[in-house]
Design an enzyme around this catalytic site. Structure first.
Site, PDB file in Angstrom:
ATOM      1  N   ARG A  47       0.809  -1.049   0.011  1.00 34.84           N
ATOM      2  CA  ARG A  47       0.068  -0.130   0.065  1.00 34.84           C
ATOM      3  C   ARG A  47       0.801   1.402  -0.039  1.00 34.84           C
ATOM      4  O   ARG A  47       1.327   1.588   1.067  1.00 34.84           O
ATOM      5  CB  ARG A  47      -0.994   0.116   1.227  1.00 34.84           C
ATOM      6  N   SER A 118     -12.680  -3.342   1.723  1.00 35.97           N
ATOM      7  CA  SER A 118     -12.654  -2.748   3.102  1.00 35.97           C
ATOM      8  C   SER A 118     -14.011  -2.675   3.385  1.00 35.97           C
ATOM      9  O   SER A 118     -14.986  -2.234   2.720  1.00 35.97           O
ATOM     10  CB  SER A 118     -12.106  -1.358   2.984  1.00 35.97           C
ATOM     11  N   LYS A 147      -2.971   5.557   9.062  1.00 38.24           N
ATOM     12  CA  LYS A 147      -3.845   5.600   7.691  1.00 38.24           C
ATOM     13  C   LYS A 147      -4.958   6.629   7.927  1.00 38.24           C
ATOM     14  O   LYS A 147      -5.917   6.751   8.633  1.00 38.24           O
ATOM     15  CB  LYS A 147      -4.803   4.260   7.782  1.00 38.24           C
TER      16      LYS A 147
END
Length: 220
Positions: A47, A118, A147
């Site tokens: 990511r 998600s 995040k």
């Protein structure tokens, strides 16, 4: 279709990692990944958000991380970047609620690649399940600074509600603010695994942190 039992086993300790977590250094990212995989990480997700890499540099980083995963018999996922996942022929791709639609992702990656989605609510989780997601990342479990788009924490009780709604067959990994101290709460709420960023990337020993998390996972 994909083997969900293998997925469930491999995502016990799930590391989400990018250069932004490693001083914007590809070399450090690779080193942390190598140590974490040696400690027992079973799934690694690239990511790379807000990094300074070009698309070719990101591809090369992904290629090297994928090779480390193969050597460790771990799964390699790519976050959001479906084109990169296809180019690398990753084991899986993970998309958020604001990313590409699930049906479109499946059309691009085919049936062989895992798709993670998600979910922060029961409705999102049920939509992911009905849409054919292979697993869901549920969170944020706790407050996190790793995040920026994690949203308000839903806590283990939120995960428990999602588990009850989707049933036992869909693999779930909790994410967001998970540490050695609170991982057990997430697992006892119904998660098959814990996804972490800083708990491993910022640890003095990523290998030991991964091993300690795996020990908790296996104790539940």
């Amino acid at each position: 279709m994909n083997d969900r039992q293998t997925l469930r086993e491999k995502m016990g300790v799930y590391l989400v990692l990018g250069t932004q977590d490693c001083g914007f250094s590809s070399e450090k990212t690779i080193e942390i990944a190598r140590e974490a995989l040696a400690g027992g990480v079973g799934t690694l997700q690239l990511r790379d958000k807000g990094s300074k890499l070009t698309s070719e540099e990101r591809h090369e980083l992904g290629r090297q991380l994928q090779q480390l995963c193969r050597e460790a018999q771990a799964l390699f996922f790519v976050n959001d970047d479906v084109e990169l996942a296809v180019r690398l022929q990753a084991d899986g791709v993970h998309v958020g609620q604001d990313d590409m639609q699930l049906a479109e992702v499946r059309a691009k990656v085919g049936e062989a690649m895992y798709i993670g989605v998600s979910a922060g609510t029961v409705e999102e989780a049920l939509a992911a399940k009905s849409g054919g997601a292979d697993c869901i990342g549920v969170g944020a479990m706790f407050a996190t600074s790793s995040k920026a788009d994690a949203g308000e924490p839903i806590g283990p009780e939120g995960l428990r509600a999602i588990r009850e709604a989707v049933g036992s067959d869909l693999p779930i990994v909790g994410i967001g603010g998970i540490t050695l101290e609170n991982a057990e709460q997430v697992l006892r709420a119904g998660a098959d695994g814990v996804a972490v960023i800083s708990a491993i990337s910022r640890a003095d020993s990523p290998r030991k942190a991964a091993a300690d998390l795996l020990r908790i996972v296996r104790s539940i």
